[in-house]
Design a protein around this motif. Structure first.
Motif, short mmCIF file in Angstrom:
data_model
loop_
_atom_site.label_atom_id
_atom_site.label_comp_id
_atom_site.label_asym_id
_atom_site.label_seq_id
_atom_site.Cartn_x
_atom_site.Cartn_y
_atom_site.Cartn_z
N ILE A 1 0.88 -1.16 0.00
CA ILE A 1 0.00 0.00 0.00
C ILE A 1 0.92 1.22 0.00
N ASP A 2 0.77 2.03 -1.03
CA ASP A 2 1.66 3.18 -1.20
C ASP A 2 0.84 4.47 -1.17
N GLY A 3 0.62 4.98 -0.01
CA GLY A 3 -0.05 6.26 0.13
C GLY A 3 -1.44 6.14 0.71
N GLY A 4 -1.75 7.07 1.55
CA GLY A 4 -3.07 7.15 2.15
C GLY A 4 -3.51 8.59 2.15
N PHE A 5 -4.79 8.79 2.27
CA PHE A 5 -5.33 10.14 2.19
C PHE A 5 -6.62 10.18 2.99
N ALA B 1 -0.51 11.04 -12.55
CA ALA B 1 0.78 10.62 -11.98
C ALA B 1 0.98 9.11 -12.07
N GLU B 2 -0.10 8.37 -12.10
CA GLU B 2 -0.02 6.90 -12.08
C GLU B 2 -0.54 6.36 -13.40
N ARG B 3 0.24 6.54 -14.43
CA ARG B 3 -0.18 6.21 -15.80
C ARG B 3 -0.56 4.75 -15.99
N ASP B 4 0.13 3.84 -15.35
CA ASP B 4 -0.10 2.41 -15.58
C ASP B 4 -0.94 1.77 -14.49
N THR B 5 -1.75 2.54 -13.84
CA THR B 5 -2.58 2.05 -12.74
C THR B 5 -4.05 2.13 -13.12
N ALA C 1 -11.01 2.10 0.70
CA ALA C 1 -10.21 2.29 -0.52
C ALA C 1 -9.34 1.05 -0.79
N VAL C 2 -8.74 0.51 0.24
CA VAL C 2 -7.92 -0.70 0.04
C VAL C 2 -8.81 -1.87 -0.36
N SER C 3 -9.98 -1.97 0.25
CA SER C 3 -10.91 -3.05 -0.11
C SER C 3 -11.30 -2.97 -1.58
N ILE C 4 -11.55 -1.76 -2.07
CA ILE C 4 -11.90 -1.58 -3.48
C ILE C 4 -10.71 -1.95 -4.36
N ALA C 5 -9.51 -1.54 -3.97
CA ALA C 5 -8.31 -1.87 -4.76
C ALA C 5 -8.09 -3.38 -4.84
N VAL C 6 -8.28 -4.06 -3.72
CA VAL C 6 -8.12 -5.52 -3.71
C VAL C 6 -9.17 -6.16 -4.60
N ARG C 7 -10.38 -5.68 -4.52
CA ARG C 7 -11.45 -6.21 -5.38
C ARG C 7 -11.13 -5.99 -6.85
N MET C 8 -10.64 -4.80 -7.18
CA MET C 8 -10.26 -4.51 -8.57
C MET C 8 -9.13 -5.43 -9.01
N LYS D 1 1.37 -10.37 4.84
CA LYS D 1 1.57 -10.15 3.41
C LYS D 1 1.11 -8.77 2.94
N VAL D 2 0.89 -7.86 3.88
CA VAL D 2 0.52 -6.49 3.54
C VAL D 2 1.62 -5.58 4.08
N PHE D 3 2.14 -4.73 3.21
CA PHE D 3 3.24 -3.84 3.59
C PHE D 3 2.86 -2.41 3.24
N LEU D 4 3.20 -1.49 4.11
CA LEU D 4 2.98 -0.08 3.86
C LEU D 4 4.28 0.55 3.41
N VAL D 5 4.24 1.27 2.31
CA VAL D 5 5.40 2.03 1.88
C VAL D 5 5.52 3.19 2.86
N ARG D 6 6.71 3.37 3.40
CA ARG D 6 6.93 4.37 4.44
C ARG D 6 6.52 5.76 3.99
N GLY D 7 5.74 6.43 4.82
CA GLY D 7 5.31 7.79 4.52
C GLY D 7 4.63 8.42 5.71
N ASN D 8 4.38 9.71 5.63
CA ASN D 8 3.77 10.42 6.75
C ASN D 8 2.31 10.03 6.98
N TRP D 9 1.73 9.25 6.10
CA TRP D 9 0.35 8.78 6.20
C TRP D 9 0.23 7.49 7.00
N ASN D 10 1.38 6.82 7.29
CA ASN D 10 1.36 5.50 7.93
C ASN D 10 0.61 5.46 9.26
N THR D 11 0.88 6.42 10.14
CA THR D 11 0.26 6.39 11.46
C THR D 11 -1.25 6.49 11.36
N ASP D 12 -1.75 7.42 10.54
CA ASP D 12 -3.21 7.54 10.38
C ASP D 12 -3.81 6.25 9.83
#
Length: 124
Positions: free
Chosen positions: A3-7, A26-30, A112-119, A82-93
């Motif tokens: 998981i790379d980024g939270g908002f 920004a995420e052309r291939d996503t 949002a993560v549930s939707i991404a996994v479903r997709m 098997k779930v890893f967070l890419v380090r960022g200032n959003w991790n704690t939230d």
């Protein structure tokens, strides 16, 4: 799963639209998805008219199960380490929200993560 980024922020539609467009550009291939509830249909209709993202994948994702049922597939992955967070200032939230789920105040990042996994599993 990485998981790379939270908002998490309450924003009005003009700012939300700019945010979503920025992510898509920004995420052309996503593949990007929007939950088909509340104003999701209108968001997709609006964004599909945007010339700058023509040809990019923007899918509407139907949600019918409870938030808990939708989260179970990736909760199982997290419990298996098997779930890893890419380090960022959003991790704690994100971690606080996940730890409080399903009875916490916030759950939008979990959704949002549930939707991404479903997709990713192509279960539109």
């Amino acid at each position: 799963m990485y998981i790379d980024g939270g908002f998490r922020k309450q924003i009005e539609y003009p700012e939300l639209r700019r945010y979503i467009l920025g992510r898509i550009l920004a995420e052309r291939d996503t593949d990007h998805g929007v939950e088909l509830s509340a104003n999701g249909h209108a968001v997709i209709q609006d964004l599909r008219r945007e010339r700058r993202i023509q040809g990019r994948t923007l899918r509407g994702v139907r949600v019918t199960d409870t938030k808990i049922a939708r989260a179970l597939p990736w909760i199982a992955l997290a419990e298996a380490g098997k779930v890893f967070l890419v380090r960022g200032n959003w991790n704690t939230d994100f971690i606080d929200e996940a730890a409080a789920f399903p009875s916490g105040t916030h759950d939008d990042q979990i959704d949002a993560v549930s939707i991404a996994v479903r997709m990713a599993r192509n279960q539109n």
